[in-house]
Design a protein around this motif. Structure first.
Motif, mmCIF file in Angstrom:
data_model
loop_
_atom_site.group_PDB
_atom_site.id
_atom_site.type_symbol
_atom_site.label_atom_id
_atom_site.label_comp_id
_atom_site.label_asym_id
_atom_site.label_seq_id
_atom_site.Cartn_x
_atom_site.Cartn_y
_atom_site.Cartn_z
ATOM 1 N N ARG A 159 0.960 -1.119 0.105
ATOM 2 C CA ARG A 159 0.141 0.076 -0.256
ATOM 3 C C ARG A 159 0.836 1.442 -0.188
ATOM 4 O O ARG A 159 1.860 1.346 0.822
ATOM 5 N N PRO A 160 0.710 2.072 -0.806
ATOM 6 C CA PRO A 160 1.457 3.345 -1.017
ATOM 7 C C PRO A 160 1.143 4.114 0.460
ATOM 8 O O PRO A 160 0.058 4.343 0.963
ATOM 9 N N ARG A 161 2.298 4.577 0.847
ATOM 10 C CA ARG A 161 2.239 5.359 2.055
ATOM 11 C C ARG A 161 2.036 6.872 1.762
ATOM 12 O O ARG A 161 2.433 7.463 0.939
ATOM 13 N N PRO A 162 1.121 7.817 2.690
ATOM 14 C CA PRO A 162 1.126 9.144 2.527
ATOM 15 C C PRO A 162 2.279 9.885 2.512
ATOM 16 O O PRO A 162 3.171 9.525 3.611
ATOM 17 N N SER A 163 2.613 10.711 1.630
ATOM 18 C CA SER A 163 3.920 11.758 1.750
ATOM 19 C C SER A 163 3.892 12.472 2.953
ATOM 20 O O SER A 163 2.892 13.089 3.026
ATOM 21 N N ARG A 164 4.869 12.622 3.577
ATOM 22 C CA ARG A 164 5.036 13.745 4.586
ATOM 23 C C ARG A 164 5.392 15.279 4.024
ATOM 24 O O ARG A 164 6.429 15.364 3.463
#
Length: 165
Positions: A159-164
């Motif tokens: 699952r792609p992680r949300p970018s900070r």
């Protein structure tokens, strides 16, 4: 968390590995599972449905304690009370904590920590082959459960992680 789920068995399941769960009125097998706090499978055991939760838990918790040495606490529902609690503490060095239901609750209310294992069983039901037990042997039924959880874990990892920002 430890819990069990009764599941109907297909016609190909032999009478030697099926039973009748009188509490849920199901003729089939029972899946006993131990999951971690994220709901990921630690161990599973498939038995005839007439096998008691306490009897299966002794074998299953011994497997889990042997494989996961750092495990100290296991949550369970009211079906796992009795001598199992002292046996876990003395023989396996596990604290078996019973999650109790208060008297003012009615219907199915997710008990604290109980929802973790219920969500695990819901993930199994999303795998079409596991909605009913079609496997001839209990070992292949257990393998299908491990296969389903492998799919879930790889999906979570990919699952792609949300970018900070």
């Amino acid at each position: 968390m430890i819990d069990s789920q009764s599941i109907k068995a297909d016609a190909v399941v032999g009478s030697d590995s099926r039973g009748f769960d009188g509490g849920k009125l199901i003729n089939g097998r029972k899946r006993h599972a131990v999951v971690d706090t994220l709901g990921l499978l630690l161990a599973v055991m498939v038995t005839p449905a007439d096998t008691g939760d306490r009897a299966a838990a002794q074998t299953l918790l011994a497997r889990v304690a042997e494989a996961h040495h750092r495990l100290e606490l296991v949550w369970a529902d009211g079906g796992y009370t009795g001598s199992l609690i002292t046996r876990c503490l003395t023989a396996l060095a596990l604290v078996l904590a019973i999650v109790k239901r208060s008297d003012d609750m009615r219907g199915f209310v997710a008990l604290p920590k109980r929802w973790i294992v219920e969500r695990f069983f819901a993930h199994l039901m999303r795998t079409r082959r596991l909605v009913r037990d079609f496997e001839r042997t209990t070992s292949s039924a257990e393998a299908m459960i491990y296969w389903s959880m492998t799919l879930l874990m790889t999906r979570r990892l990919a699952r792609p992680r949300p970018s900070r920002a």
